[in-house]
Design a protein around this motif. Structure first.
Motif, mmCIF file in Angstrom:
data_model
loop_
_atom_site.group_PDB
_atom_site.id
_atom_site.type_symbol
_atom_site.label_atom_id
_atom_site.label_comp_id
_atom_site.label_asym_id
_atom_site.label_seq_id
_atom_site.Cartn_x
_atom_site.Cartn_y
_atom_site.Cartn_z
ATOM 1 N N TRP A 113 0.953 -1.088 0.071
ATOM 2 C CA TRP A 113 0.048 -0.154 -0.070
ATOM 3 C C TRP A 113 1.059 1.181 0.213
ATOM 4 C CZ3 TRP A 113 -0.342 3.905 3.614
ATOM 5 C CH2 TRP A 113 -1.547 4.922 3.389
ATOM 6 N N ALA A 114 1.922 1.444 0.843
ATOM 7 C CA ALA A 114 2.753 2.378 1.063
ATOM 8 C C ALA A 114 3.598 2.678 -0.601
ATOM 9 C CB ALA A 114 3.889 2.261 1.915
ATOM 10 N N MET A 115 4.217 1.577 -1.037
ATOM 11 C CA MET A 115 4.657 1.759 -2.240
ATOM 12 C C MET A 115 3.728 2.306 -3.446
ATOM 13 S SD MET A 115 6.994 -1.972 -2.124
ATOM 14 C CE MET A 115 7.405 -1.846 -3.803
ATOM 15 N N GLY A 116 2.466 1.880 -3.555
ATOM 16 C CA GLY A 116 1.713 2.045 -4.291
ATOM 17 C C GLY A 116 1.212 3.484 -4.140
ATOM 18 N N VAL A 117 1.141 3.998 -2.990
ATOM 19 C CA VAL A 117 0.842 5.630 -2.659
ATOM 20 C C VAL A 117 1.793 6.340 -3.267
ATOM 21 C CG1 VAL A 117 0.419 7.261 -1.146
ATOM 22 C CG2 VAL A 117 -0.669 5.105 -0.829
ATOM 23 N N LEU A 118 2.975 5.711 -2.914
ATOM 24 C CA LEU A 118 4.179 6.681 -3.184
ATOM 25 C C LEU A 118 4.470 6.693 -5.008
ATOM 26 C CD1 LEU A 118 6.848 8.305 -2.642
ATOM 27 C CD2 LEU A 118 8.170 6.253 -2.408
ATOM 28 N N THR A 178 3.703 5.988 -20.698
ATOM 29 C CA THR A 178 5.020 6.388 -20.644
ATOM 30 C C THR A 178 5.425 6.883 -19.088
ATOM 31 O OG1 THR A 178 5.103 6.874 -23.069
ATOM 32 C CG2 THR A 178 6.664 7.696 -21.531
ATOM 33 N N ILE A 179 4.733 7.926 -18.758
ATOM 34 C CA ILE A 179 4.869 8.382 -17.371
ATOM 35 C C ILE A 179 5.186 7.310 -16.184
ATOM 36 C CG2 ILE A 179 4.349 9.855 -15.618
ATOM 37 C CD1 ILE A 179 5.478 11.173 -18.010
ATOM 38 N N GLN A 180 4.069 6.401 -16.516
ATOM 39 C CA GLN A 180 3.691 5.358 -15.411
ATOM 40 C C GLN A 180 5.092 4.393 -15.614
ATOM 41 O OE1 GLN A 180 0.002 3.700 -16.696
ATOM 42 N NE2 GLN A 180 -0.887 4.715 -15.049
ATOM 43 N N THR A 181 5.587 4.169 -16.717
ATOM 44 C CA THR A 181 6.733 3.438 -16.998
ATOM 45 C C THR A 181 8.100 3.976 -16.635
ATOM 46 O OG1 THR A 181 5.888 1.870 -18.748
ATOM 47 C CG2 THR A 181 8.213 2.087 -18.717
ATOM 48 N N LEU A 182 7.999 5.287 -16.804
ATOM 49 C CA LEU A 182 9.347 6.073 -16.641
ATOM 50 C C LEU A 182 9.497 6.039 -14.945
ATOM 51 C CD1 LEU A 182 11.735 7.984 -17.305
ATOM 52 C CD2 LEU A 182 9.965 9.826 -16.987
ATOM 53 N N VAL A 183 8.418 6.113 -14.113
ATOM 54 C CA VAL A 183 8.153 6.538 -12.605
ATOM 55 C C VAL A 183 8.701 4.873 -11.981
ATOM 56 C CG1 VAL A 183 6.821 6.490 -10.546
ATOM 57 C CG2 VAL A 183 6.525 8.234 -12.373
ATOM 58 N N LEU A 184 8.210 3.842 -12.786
ATOM 59 C CA LEU A 184 8.540 2.529 -12.193
ATOM 60 C C LEU A 184 9.995 2.294 -12.657
ATOM 61 C CD1 LEU A 184 7.439 -0.169 -11.258
ATOM 62 C CD2 LEU A 184 7.105 -0.694 -13.423
ATOM 63 N N VAL A 185 10.493 2.780 -13.614
ATOM 64 C CA VAL A 185 11.888 2.409 -13.829
ATOM 65 C C VAL A 185 12.802 3.067 -12.801
ATOM 66 C CG1 VAL A 185 13.724 2.570 -15.726
ATOM 67 C CG2 VAL A 185 11.592 1.526 -16.127
ATOM 68 N N PHE A 222 2.508 -9.394 -2.646
ATOM 69 C CA PHE A 222 2.140 -7.876 -2.716
ATOM 70 C C PHE A 222 0.835 -7.900 -3.716
ATOM 71 C CE2 PHE A 222 6.523 -7.948 -1.799
ATOM 72 C CZ PHE A 222 6.646 -6.403 -0.958
ATOM 73 N N GLY A 223 0.254 -8.900 -4.250
ATOM 74 C CA GLY A 223 -0.806 -8.699 -5.092
ATOM 75 C C GLY A 223 -0.653 -8.076 -6.348
ATOM 76 N N LEU A 224 -1.678 -7.814 -6.938
ATOM 77 C CA LEU A 224 -1.709 -7.148 -8.392
ATOM 78 C C LEU A 224 -1.105 -5.865 -8.295
ATOM 79 C CD1 LEU A 224 -4.508 -8.745 -10.263
ATOM 80 C CD2 LEU A 224 -2.073 -9.463 -10.869
ATOM 81 N N GLY A 225 -0.458 -5.251 -9.224
ATOM 82 C CA GLY A 225 -0.232 -3.640 -9.388
ATOM 83 C C GLY A 225 1.411 -3.458 -9.449
ATOM 84 N N MET A 226 1.433 -2.091 -9.378
ATOM 85 C CA MET A 226 2.942 -1.672 -9.678
ATOM 86 C C MET A 226 3.879 -1.798 -8.588
ATOM 87 S SD MET A 226 2.302 2.528 -11.191
ATOM 88 C CE MET A 226 4.017 2.556 -11.433
ATOM 89 N N PRO A 227 3.325 -2.193 -7.044
ATOM 90 C CA PRO A 227 4.313 -2.519 -6.151
ATOM 91 C C PRO A 227 4.941 -3.865 -6.556
ATOM 92 C CG PRO A 227 2.492 -1.546 -5.244
ATOM 93 C CD PRO A 227 2.168 -1.788 -6.651
ATOM 94 N N SER A 228 4.109 -4.837 -7.124
ATOM 95 C CA SER A 228 4.620 -6.368 -7.525
ATOM 96 C C SER A 228 5.736 -6.060 -8.640
ATOM 97 C CB SER A 228 3.467 -7.070 -7.912
ATOM 98 O OG SER A 228 2.669 -7.326 -6.732
ATOM 99 N N GLY A 229 5.391 -5.211 -9.472
ATOM 100 C CA GLY A 229 6.187 -4.943 -10.711
ATOM 101 C C GLY A 229 7.461 -4.261 -10.242
ATOM 102 N N MET A 230 7.429 -3.534 -9.218
ATOM 103 C CA MET A 230 8.790 -2.747 -8.600
ATOM 104 C C MET A 230 9.537 -3.995 -8.016
ATOM 105 S SD MET A 230 9.058 0.499 -6.343
ATOM 106 C CE MET A 230 10.854 1.113 -5.512
ATOM 107 N N LEU A 231 8.960 -4.946 -7.232
ATOM 108 C CA LEU A 231 9.557 -5.850 -6.443
ATOM 109 C C LEU A 231 10.181 -6.830 -7.486
ATOM 110 C CD1 LEU A 231 10.149 -7.528 -3.973
ATOM 111 C CD2 LEU A 231 8.040 -8.926 -4.310
ATOM 112 N N VAL A 232 9.531 -7.250 -8.506
ATOM 113 C CA VAL A 232 10.492 -8.130 -9.347
ATOM 114 C C VAL A 232 11.722 -7.400 -10.223
ATOM 115 C CG1 VAL A 232 8.186 -9.784 -9.642
ATOM 116 C CG2 VAL A 232 8.523 -7.650 -11.389
ATOM 117 N N THR A 233 11.199 -6.277 -10.760
ATOM 118 C CA THR A 233 12.111 -5.375 -11.344
ATOM 119 C C THR A 233 13.475 -5.389 -10.400
ATOM 120 O OG1 THR A 233 10.372 -4.507 -12.557
ATOM 121 C CG2 THR A 233 12.553 -3.331 -12.518
ATOM 122 N N VAL A 234 13.302 -5.025 -9.024
ATOM 123 C CA VAL A 234 14.419 -4.762 -8.280
ATOM 124 C C VAL A 234 15.130 -6.077 -7.994
ATOM 125 C CG1 VAL A 234 15.190 -4.265 -5.803
ATOM 126 C CG2 VAL A 234 13.443 -2.961 -6.773
#
Length: 283
Positions: free
Chosen positions: A39-44, A97-104, A155-167
């Protein structure tokens, strides 16, 4: 004889069941922690995306071009950055593009925050390197799709999970390159610093890190490229961005959408690669 060659007389080792039991234990005892962290990662992440989307797209593209020029002092790169982002806007992929840029960027920052300190530690402690090396081998050789399972469970679905696997996928690059850069510093430089009475901290900050900077920056560039390469896979677990558009194009057999999103990813990769390179004469 056939049973001997196939080892069919040996009972199957229940690796899968052991793995399931481990994840069940984590979700039972630490579900509140992982959900709260997600939740915290998603908010950020959402806050960063919304803040950038609040800026008029053309103005934001100009800001990105100015940043590119300030970092590399190249009007050609600045112009290419501006045209690249305007093309993404023209294709209707600005938000993605902005969502991808923020995630990267977020994943790269976390990977660097983990990788570089561990690389410094490993370079000064052979025991630490002996422990980290097989772990890094596992992280880099494990099929990327396998990372999706624990990410979804914890972490469930969403950008936090994407960030975890990316890291997990990208962090070994800055760690290894930091270790390589520091262990490749000429011994003569270190001895010269010691001869002038430099402490261990002064040797690190004034001798070793400056000498290893090109290698460390190469690791950071690799980290960015690896993070960007994960956006498509992250799209499979609900991470918004260009990756989700590629997945959508694949599922719907929508070739135009897949091509547009793919070209946008390539342009973003080129921009990030050129902007983060060490400028000649900058150090």
């Amino acid at each position: 004889m056939e049973q001997i060659f196939k080892l069919s007389f040996i009972p199957k080792i229940p690796l899968g069941l052991w793995g399931k039991a481990i994840f069940n234990w984590f979700t039972t005892n630490f579900d509140f922690f992982f959900r709260g962290l997600a939740w915290a990662m998603g908010v950020l992440l959402d806050g960063c995306v919304n803040a950038l989307l609040a800026v008029p797209p053309v103005l934001l593209a100009l800001i990105f071009a100015i940043i590119a020029y300030a970092l590399q002092r190249s009007w050609k790169l600045a112009l290419g950055t501006l045209l690249g982002f305007l093309l993404m806007l023209n294709q209707g992929l600005w938000k993605d593009t902005i969502q991808t840029l923020v995630l990267v960027v977020a994943s790269t920052m976390v990977s660097i925050a983990i990788g570089i300190p561990l690389g410094i530690w490993a370079a000064h402690s052979p025991k630490v390197w002996r422990v980290l090396n097989p772990v890094l081998d596992l992280m880099q050789t494990m099929p990327t799709y396998v990372y999706l399972i624990p990410a979804l469970i914890l972490f469930g679905l969403g950008m936090p999970s994407g960030m975890l696997v990316t890291v997990i996928f990208a962090a070994p690059a800055p760690l290894r390159m930091t270790y390589l850069g520091l262990t490749s510093v000429p011994r003569a430089l270190i001895e010269a610093g010691q001869a002038f009475g430099a402490t261990s901290r002064q040797l690190l900050w004034k001798v070793e890190l400056p000498a290893a900077l090109p290698t460390i920056m190469a690791g950071i560039t690799q980290c960015i490229m690896l993070s960007l390469s994960m956006v498509v896979i992250a799209g499979l677990i609900g991470a918004a961005g260009l990756g989700s558009q590629v997945v959508r194009g694949l599922n719907q057999m929508n070739i135009p959408l897949g091509v547009e999103a793919g070209v946008a990813i390539v342009i973003l990769a080129i921009i990030l690669d050129r902007v983060t390179r060490v400028r000649q004469g900058a150090h």
